[in-house]
Design a protein around this motif. Structure first.
Motif, PDB file in Angstrom:
ATOM      1  N   CYS A 143       2.157   1.692  -3.460  1.00 41.48           N
ATOM      2  CA  CYS A 143       1.110   2.260  -4.323  1.00 41.48           C
ATOM      3  C   CYS A 143       1.049   3.778  -4.147  1.00 41.48           C
ATOM      4  O   CYS A 143       0.934   4.533  -5.130  1.00 41.48           O
ATOM      5  CB  CYS A 143      -0.248   1.634  -4.003  1.00 41.48           C
ATOM      6  SG  CYS A 143      -0.415  -0.101  -4.479  1.00 41.48           S
ATOM      7  N   ALA A 144       1.127   4.229  -2.883  1.00 39.82           N
ATOM      8  CA  ALA A 144       1.073   5.669  -2.608  1.00 39.82           C
ATOM      9  C   ALA A 144       2.276   6.394  -3.198  1.00 39.82           C
ATOM     10  O   ALA A 144       2.180   7.564  -3.590  1.00 39.82           O
ATOM     11  CB  ALA A 144       0.997   5.902  -1.101  1.00 39.82           C
TER      12      ALA A 144
ATOM     13  N   TYR B 241      -2.704  -4.215  -7.410  1.00 36.45           N
ATOM     14  CA  TYR B 241      -2.755  -4.581  -5.997  1.00 36.45           C
ATOM     15  C   TYR B 241      -4.120  -5.167  -5.646  1.00 36.45           C
ATOM     16  O   TYR B 241      -4.212  -6.205  -4.977  1.00 36.45           O
ATOM     17  CB  TYR B 241      -2.465  -3.361  -5.117  1.00 36.45           C
ATOM     18  CG  TYR B 241      -2.716  -3.601  -3.649  1.00 36.45           C
ATOM     19  CD1 TYR B 241      -1.782  -4.286  -2.874  1.00 36.45           C
ATOM     20  CD2 TYR B 241      -3.901  -3.175  -3.047  1.00 36.45           C
ATOM     21  CE1 TYR B 241      -2.025  -4.534  -1.512  1.00 36.45           C
ATOM     22  CE2 TYR B 241      -4.145  -3.411  -1.707  1.00 36.45           C
ATOM     23  CZ  TYR B 241      -3.199  -4.090  -0.943  1.00 36.45           C
ATOM     24  OH  TYR B 241      -3.447  -4.337   0.386  1.00 36.45           O
ATOM     25  N   TYR B 242      -5.183  -4.520  -6.104  1.00 37.76           N
ATOM     26  CA  TYR B 242      -6.515  -5.009  -5.764  1.00 37.76           C
ATOM     27  C   TYR B 242      -6.851  -6.316  -6.483  1.00 37.76           C
ATOM     28  O   TYR B 242      -7.626  -7.133  -5.983  1.00 37.76           O
ATOM     29  CB  TYR B 242      -7.568  -3.937  -6.054  1.00 37.76           C
ATOM     30  CG  TYR B 242      -7.481  -2.784  -5.082  1.00 37.76           C
ATOM     31  CD1 TYR B 242      -7.697  -2.995  -3.724  1.00 37.76           C
ATOM     32  CD2 TYR B 242      -7.160  -1.502  -5.502  1.00 37.76           C
ATOM     33  CE1 TYR B 242      -7.601  -1.950  -2.809  1.00 37.76           C
ATOM     34  CE2 TYR B 242      -7.051  -0.450  -4.602  1.00 37.76           C
ATOM     35  CZ  TYR B 242      -7.275  -0.686  -3.259  1.00 37.76           C
ATOM     36  OH  TYR B 242      -7.161   0.339  -2.356  1.00 37.76           O
TER      37      TYR B 242
ATOM     38  N   ARG C 286       1.294  -0.572  -9.043  1.00 37.17           N
ATOM     39  CA  ARG C 286      -0.019  -0.202  -9.581  1.00 37.17           C
ATOM     40  C   ARG C 286      -1.126  -0.564  -8.585  1.00 37.17           C
ATOM     41  O   ARG C 286      -1.193  -1.699  -8.104  1.00 37.17           O
ATOM     42  CB  ARG C 286      -0.274  -0.927 -10.899  1.00 37.17           C
ATOM     43  CG  ARG C 286       0.630  -0.504 -12.036  1.00 37.17           C
ATOM     44  CD  ARG C 286       0.260  -1.266 -13.293  1.00 37.17           C
ATOM     45  NE  ARG C 286      -1.082  -0.929 -13.720  1.00 37.17           N
ATOM     46  CZ  ARG C 286      -1.383  -0.237 -14.834  1.00 37.17           C
ATOM     47  NH1 ARG C 286      -0.406   0.216 -15.600  1.00 37.17           N
ATOM     48  NH2 ARG C 286      -2.628  -0.001 -15.156  1.00 37.17           N
ATOM     49  N   GLU C 287      -1.968   0.416  -8.311  1.00 37.42           N
ATOM     50  CA  GLU C 287      -3.035   0.184  -7.357  1.00 37.42           C
ATOM     51  C   GLU C 287      -4.053  -0.813  -7.892  1.00 37.42           C
ATOM     52  O   GLU C 287      -4.557  -1.666  -7.152  1.00 37.42           O
ATOM     53  CB  GLU C 287      -3.728   1.509  -7.011  1.00 37.42           C
ATOM     54  CG  GLU C 287      -4.622   1.425  -5.799  1.00 37.42           C
ATOM     55  CD  GLU C 287      -5.084   2.798  -5.331  1.00 37.42           C
ATOM     56  OE1 GLU C 287      -5.693   2.875  -4.247  1.00 37.42           O
ATOM     57  OE2 GLU C 287      -4.840   3.781  -6.056  1.00 37.42           O
ATOM     58  N   ASP C 288      -4.341  -0.755  -9.201  1.00 38.50           N
ATOM     59  CA  ASP C 288      -5.314  -1.702  -9.772  1.00 38.50           C
ATOM     60  C   ASP C 288      -4.774  -3.128  -9.727  1.00 38.50           C
ATOM     61  O   ASP C 288      -5.526  -4.084  -9.494  1.00 38.50           O
ATOM     62  CB  ASP C 288      -5.703  -1.309 -11.207  1.00 38.50           C
ATOM     63  CG  ASP C 288      -4.503  -0.951 -12.075  1.00 38.50           C
ATOM     64  OD1 ASP C 288      -3.351  -1.072 -11.597  1.00 38.50           O
ATOM     65  OD2 ASP C 288      -4.705  -0.541 -13.233  1.00 38.50           O
TER      66      ASP C 288
ATOM     67  N   LYS D 120       0.831  -1.208   0.000  1.00 39.35           N
ATOM     68  CA  LYS D 120       0.000   0.000   0.000  1.00 39.35           C
ATOM     69  C   LYS D 120       0.864   1.255   0.000  1.00 39.35           C
ATOM     70  O   LYS D 120       0.532   2.254  -0.663  1.00 39.35           O
ATOM     71  CB  LYS D 120      -0.949  -0.003   1.199  1.00 39.35           C
ATOM     72  CG  LYS D 120      -2.122  -0.963   1.038  1.00 39.35           C
ATOM     73  CD  LYS D 120      -3.163  -0.749   2.124  1.00 39.35           C
ATOM     74  CE  LYS D 120      -4.391  -1.603   1.877  1.00 39.35           C
ATOM     75  NZ  LYS D 120      -5.436  -1.406   2.907  1.00 39.35           N
ATOM     76  N   GLU D 121       1.984   1.218   0.728  1.00 40.49           N
ATOM     77  CA  GLU D 121       2.906   2.355   0.710  1.00 40.49           C
ATOM     78  C   GLU D 121       3.549   2.510  -0.668  1.00 40.49           C
ATOM     79  O   GLU D 121       3.748   3.634  -1.150  1.00 40.49           O
ATOM     80  CB  GLU D 121       3.970   2.184   1.779  1.00 40.49           C
ATOM     81  CG  GLU D 121       3.426   2.280   3.198  1.00 40.49           C
ATOM     82  CD  GLU D 121       4.520   2.181   4.246  1.00 40.49           C
ATOM     83  OE1 GLU D 121       5.720   2.168   3.854  1.00 40.49           O
ATOM     84  OE2 GLU D 121       4.196   2.107   5.447  1.00 40.49           O
TER      85      GLU D 121
END
Length: 453
Positions: free
Chosen positions: A296-297, A306-307, A302-304, A293-294
């Motif tokens: 991603c920030a 990650y999910y 990539r946040e997408d 998460k860090e």
């Protein structure tokens, strides 16, 4: 009347001493032997856990050659047997030689019945502990969770969660420090899933150079680049029908993150240099020691993606937070490396156990494994002491000052550590703690501590 008594073998050629020892050791089912042949026959017939023996046996009653030879044959026939050597006041050198050959302990003649009884009780206790360790290992070896050795409530909860998640098709993300057992749990997810008969393929994203990682993942066509002499399938494609494990996924380069995301969305791949879309049915399990998460920030992951990868997240606690597991794992690795290195039965001295429990294990289970292997190799005799471990000194963390909190935490830690030391034997743990068995059950209920089934 003797069926429930532990079996004890007395090897002594003097009939008078045989009767005296048998009378003073009436708590045991005693068998006797007067020479090597009779002793070995009794070992084969009864397999006693503990043996007491005089080194002066016929045809060398005034020497030790026959006794030492008998000792060696007993340990060759039954390596787990605890042999207590009985020696005269002038036989110290022979007693030391017997210990070097694998005897458990020695006791001087004339025998003090009370002291000898204590030595024998201790020998039976250690033999029982060793057998319980082995039973636990056999039970765990039959399970897909065989690599997970723990009695910490946090780890047992994780094991139950893995058992729930494994039969599903959900992507699983394993988070935890290096050495906590992420790949062990990934293999357990595969072994407990409907895909268990297919392949489990693993790749470490941090161990492969960026320019080679794409071809390792997705493969390439003949002539796609210099040196591509033939068509080669990537590991994702090779895992078709099974499970694909992405270790250290936090180190995946950004361009490959986009390609992996497309694969997860479309479930098709394209080899390098190819144009054909190849459907692949594979379950993704990933792991990392980094905080995604860090990342991603910070724009490094990539946040997408990650999910997509984190449909189920399992966070593995470090070894220092798993109460009692340090001693439990130490016993497991000691037995494992004793067998691998051809060492006889070893046991930990109290200072070694204290050092193992005090050390914070920043490298977790992997570091523990390395230190115990070193100790098994370096140990003199049949005892591992703290110096054999070679652990660096560490300062203790500051304790909380709330009295109730201190008392409850100390009580919990003491119970869990005692259970770990005796592999869950509640009677023995009660004795270590100096409390009655009903009190032990009450405390375990109060702190919600359960032993392994």
């Amino acid at each position: 009347m003797t069926q429930n008594k532990p079996k004890l073998l007395i090897i002594e050629d003097d009939p008078g001493l045989q009767k005296q020892l048998k009378w003073s050791l009436d708590a045991y089912d005693v068998a006797v032997a007067g020479d090597r042949e009779a002793a070995l026959a009794q070992i084969r017939r009864h397999e006693p856990a503990v043996v007491t023996m005089d080194l002066g046996l016929p045809p060398d009653p005034d020497g030790s050659t026959e006794g030492l030879a008998t000792l060696q044959q007993i340990l060759a026939l039954a390596p787990d047997t605890r042999v207590i050597v009985l020696t005269g006041n002038q036989d110290h050198a022979n007693a030391v030689k017997a210990i070097g050959l694998g005897a458990y302990d020695f006791h001087q003649k004339p025998c003090d019945p009370e002291v000898l009884n204590l030595v024998i009780q201790r020998a039976f206790f250690l033999h029982e502990l060793q057998q319980e360790n082995r039973r636990m290992q056999r039970e765990q070896a039959d399970s897909p969770m065989a690599g997970v050795i723990s009695r910490a409530p946090s780890m047992l909860k994780i094991c139950r969660n893995v058992e729930k998640v494994a039969p599903t098709s959900a992507s699983v993300m394993l988070l935890g420090e290096s050495g906590t057992g992420k790949e062990v749990l990934a293999r357990a997810v595969h072994a407990l899933s409907p895909r268990s008969k297919e392949r489990f393929m693993a790749i470490n994203c941090a161990a492969i150079p960026e320019n080679l990682l794409e071809s390792e993942l997705f493969g390439y066509e003949k002539g796609a680049f210099t040196g591509a002499a033939k068509q080669t399938k990537g590991k994702v494609e090779l895992a078709h029908g099974g499970t694909f494990f992405l270790d250290e996924v936090g180190d995946l380069p950004m361009p490959l993150q986009a390609k992996l995301l497309r694969f997860l969305q479309e479930r098709v791949i394209e080899r390098i240099g190819g144009h054909e879309e190849i459907p692949v049915d594979v379950r993704i399990v990933c792991a990392t020691h980094q905080k995604l998460k860090e990342l991603c920030a910070q724009g490094r992951f990539r946040e997408d993606l990650y999910y997509r990868l984190s449909e189920i997240v399992v966070t593995i606690p470090p070894l220092r937070e798993r109460e009692g597991d340090a001693a439990l794992l130490a016993h497991h690795f000691k037995n494992k490396f004793c067998a691998a290195e051809g060492r006889g039965s070893l046991h930990f001295a109290p200072d070694a156990i204290a050092a193992i429990e005090a050390y914070p294990w920043p490298g977790n289970v992997r570091e523990m494994e390395n230190y115990i292997k070193r100790a098994v190799i370096m140990a003199d005799g049949n005892t591992i002491v703290a110096d054999d471990l070679g652990l660096p000194g560490e300062g203790l963390e500051e304790e909380p000052i709330n009295l109730r909190q201190v008392r409850d935490e100390a009580e919990y830690k003491a119970i869990v550590k005692a259970l770990a030391r005796v592999d869950g034997n509640i009677v023995k743990a009660s004795e270590i703690l100096g409390i009655s068995r009903p009190t032990m059950y009450d405390l375990m209920s109060r702190h919600n501590i359960k032993t392994a089934a």
